[in-house]
Design a protein around this motif. Sequence first.
Motif, PDB file in Angstrom:
ATOM      1  N   TRP A 178       0.845  -1.202   0.000  1.00 16.04           N
ATOM      2  CA  TRP A 178       0.000   0.000   0.000  1.00 16.04           C
ATOM      3  C   TRP A 178       0.881   1.253   0.000  1.00 16.04           C
ATOM      4  N   VAL A 179       1.909   1.256   0.831  1.00 14.63           N
ATOM      5  CA  VAL A 179       2.829   2.398   0.884  1.00 14.63           C
ATOM      6  C   VAL A 179       3.542   2.547  -0.463  1.00 14.63           C
ATOM      7  N   GLN A 180       4.001   1.456  -1.026  1.00 15.67           N
ATOM      8  CA  GLN A 180       4.688   1.492  -2.322  1.00 15.67           C
ATOM      9  C   GLN A 180       3.745   1.981  -3.429  1.00 15.67           C
ATOM     10  N   PHE A 181       2.463   1.650  -3.316  1.00 16.70           N
ATOM     11  CA  PHE A 181       1.466   2.134  -4.273  1.00 16.70           C
ATOM     12  C   PHE A 181       1.291   3.648  -4.149  1.00 16.70           C
ATOM     13  N   LEU A 182       1.268   4.141  -2.929  1.00 14.39           N
ATOM     14  CA  LEU A 182       0.997   5.557  -2.690  1.00 14.39           C
ATOM     15  C   LEU A 182       2.160   6.476  -3.060  1.00 14.39           C
ATOM     16  N   ARG A 233       2.079  12.832  -5.886  1.00 14.46           N
ATOM     17  CA  ARG A 233       3.099  13.635  -6.574  1.00 14.46           C
ATOM     18  C   ARG A 233       3.476  14.909  -5.827  1.00 14.46           C
ATOM     19  N   VAL A 234       2.559  15.426  -5.013  1.00 11.49           N
ATOM     20  CA  VAL A 234       2.869  16.662  -4.283  1.00 11.49           C
ATOM     21  C   VAL A 234       3.503  16.374  -2.920  1.00 11.49           C
ATOM     22  N   THR A 243     -12.149   1.638   6.467  1.00  9.61           N
ATOM     23  CA  THR A 243     -12.371   2.079   5.090  1.00  9.61           C
ATOM     24  C   THR A 243     -12.396   3.598   4.974  1.00  9.61           C
ATOM     25  N   ALA A 244     -12.827   4.290   6.009  1.00  8.51           N
ATOM     26  CA  ALA A 244     -12.821   5.758   5.968  1.00  8.51           C
ATOM     27  C   ALA A 244     -11.397   6.276   5.779  1.00  8.51           C
ATOM     28  N   ALA A 245     -10.425   5.595   6.381  1.00  9.07           N
ATOM     29  CA  ALA A 245      -9.020   5.987   6.222  1.00  9.07           C
ATOM     30  C   ALA A 245      -8.572   5.803   4.774  1.00  9.07           C
ATOM     31  N   ILE A 246      -8.961   4.702   4.168  1.00  7.06           N
ATOM     32  CA  ILE A 246      -8.595   4.448   2.776  1.00  7.06           C
ATOM     33  C   ILE A 246      -9.201   5.510   1.869  1.00  7.06           C
ATOM     34  N   PHE A 247     -10.471   5.840   2.089  1.00  4.19           N
ATOM     35  CA  PHE A 247     -11.124   6.862   1.270  1.00  4.19           C
ATOM     36  C   PHE A 247     -10.431   8.217   1.415  1.00  4.19           C
ATOM     37  N   ARG A 248     -10.026   8.564   2.630  1.00  8.62           N
ATOM     38  CA  ARG A 248      -9.327   9.837   2.849  1.00  8.62           C
ATOM     39  C   ARG A 248      -8.018   9.886   2.072  1.00  8.62           C
ATOM     40  N   VAL A 249      -7.285   8.791   2.113  1.00  6.37           N
ATOM     41  CA  VAL A 249      -5.997   8.738   1.415  1.00  6.37           C
ATOM     42  C   VAL A 249      -6.205   8.845  -0.094  1.00  6.37           C
ATOM     43  N   LEU A 250      -7.133   8.078  -0.627  1.00 11.09           N
ATOM     44  CA  LEU A 250      -7.378   8.116  -2.065  1.00 11.09           C
ATOM     45  C   LEU A 250      -7.885   9.487  -2.497  1.00 11.09           C
ATOM     46  N   HIS A 251      -8.663  10.126  -1.652  1.00  4.67           N
ATOM     47  CA  HIS A 251      -9.128  11.488  -1.940  1.00  4.67           C
ATOM     48  C   HIS A 251      -7.933  12.443  -2.054  1.00  4.67           C
ATOM     49  N   ALA A 252      -6.967  12.276  -1.169  1.00  2.00           N
ATOM     50  CA  ALA A 252      -5.786  13.146  -1.170  1.00  2.00           C
ATOM     51  C   ALA A 252      -4.959  12.987  -2.448  1.00  2.00           C
ATOM     52  N   LEU A 253      -5.069  11.832  -3.112  1.00  2.00           N
ATOM     53  CA  LEU A 253      -4.318  11.602  -4.341  1.00  2.00           C
ATOM     54  C   LEU A 253      -4.910  12.357  -5.528  1.00  2.00           C
ATOM     55  N   GLY A 254      -6.143  12.776  -5.420  1.00  4.20           N
ATOM     56  CA  GLY A 254      -6.788  13.476  -6.529  1.00  4.20           C
ATOM     57  C   GLY A 254      -7.420  12.510  -7.513  1.00  4.20           C
ATOM     58  N   TRP A 255      -7.713  13.030  -8.709  1.00  9.16           N
ATOM     59  CA  TRP A 255      -8.363  12.222  -9.737  1.00  9.16           C
ATOM     60  C   TRP A 255      -7.358  11.301 -10.395  1.00  9.16           C
ATOM     61  N   PRO A 256      -7.726  10.090 -10.767  1.00  6.07           N
ATOM     62  CA  PRO A 256      -9.038   9.452 -10.721  1.00  6.07           C
ATOM     63  C   PRO A 256      -9.330   8.732  -9.409  1.00  6.07           C
ATOM     64  N   ARG A 283     -10.138   9.721  -6.535  1.00  7.70           N
ATOM     65  CA  ARG A 283     -11.292  10.216  -5.769  1.00  7.70           C
ATOM     66  C   ARG A 283     -12.577   9.475  -6.115  1.00  7.70           C
ATOM     67  N   LEU A 284     -12.600   8.809  -7.223  1.00  8.27           N
ATOM     68  CA  LEU A 284     -13.781   8.021  -7.596  1.00  8.27           C
ATOM     69  C   LEU A 284     -14.066   6.912  -6.589  1.00  8.27           C
ATOM     70  N   ALA A 285     -13.085   6.574  -5.764  1.00  8.88           N
ATOM     71  CA  ALA A 285     -13.285   5.549  -4.730  1.00  8.88           C
ATOM     72  C   ALA A 285     -14.412   5.936  -3.786  1.00  8.88           C
ATOM     73  N   TRP A 286     -14.712   7.229  -3.682  1.00 10.98           N
ATOM     74  CA  TRP A 286     -15.801   7.668  -2.810  1.00 10.98           C
ATOM     75  C   TRP A 286     -17.132   7.041  -3.204  1.00 10.98           C
ATOM     76  N   LEU A 287     -17.258   6.543  -4.416  1.00  8.80           N
ATOM     77  CA  LEU A 287     -18.483   5.852  -4.809  1.00  8.80           C
ATOM     78  C   LEU A 287     -18.746   4.648  -3.898  1.00  8.80           C
ATOM     79  N   ALA A 288     -17.677   4.028  -3.412  1.00  9.89           N
ATOM     80  CA  ALA A 288     -17.830   2.886  -2.493  1.00  9.89           C
ATOM     81  C   ALA A 288     -18.399   3.326  -1.153  1.00  9.89           C
ATOM     82  N   TRP A 289     -18.390   4.632  -0.885  1.00  9.72           N
ATOM     83  CA  TRP A 289     -18.978   5.160   0.351  1.00  9.72           C
ATOM     84  C   TRP A 289     -20.470   4.849   0.404  1.00  9.72           C
TER      85      TRP A 289
END
Length: 129
Positions: A15-19, A24-25, A67-80, A82-88
Motif C-alpha cells: 500500500w505504501v509502495q502504491f501511494l 506527486r505533491v 475504510t474511511a481511512a482508505i477513502f481519505r488517502v485516495l481522496h488526497a491523491l486526486g483524480w481518478p 477520488r472516484l473511490a468515494w463511490l464505495a462510500w
Amino acid sequence: MIIVFDAHCLLCNAWVQFLLPRDRVGRIRFASMQGQTGQALLKQAGLQVNSLQTLLVVDGDRSWQHTAAIFRVLHALGWPWRLAWLAWLIPAPIRDPLYRLIARNRYRWFGRTEACLVPPTDKAARFLD
C-alpha cells in the motif's frame, strides 16, 4: 496527512509502495506502528499496537480508521482516485467488517517480514521514523 501502517505486513508495505509515486505533491507522510511516532499517534487515537486491525490516517487533529481511512488517502491523491468515494455508498457496517477480516488475516494471506521497508532515497524524508 500521516498514515500509520504496519511495517511488518507485506500488504501494508505494498500500500505504501502504491501511494509513493501517486502522491506527486508529497502530501502524505508515513509512520510505522512499530516506531515512536506511529505508536504515539496510535495512543492518541486510543488504539493499541498489539491488537491493531486498522490503518490509521491522521490529518491535523482528526483521524480516520478502516475504510474511511482508505477513502481519505485516495481522496488526497486526486483524480481518478477520488472516484473511490463511490464505495462510500456501501454502508460502513458492511465495508468495515470486510476490512477487518482482511486486516486480521493480513500476515497469513499476504505475508510478513521482519525487515523494515527501506524507502527510496528521494522519498525518505516522508517517513517519520
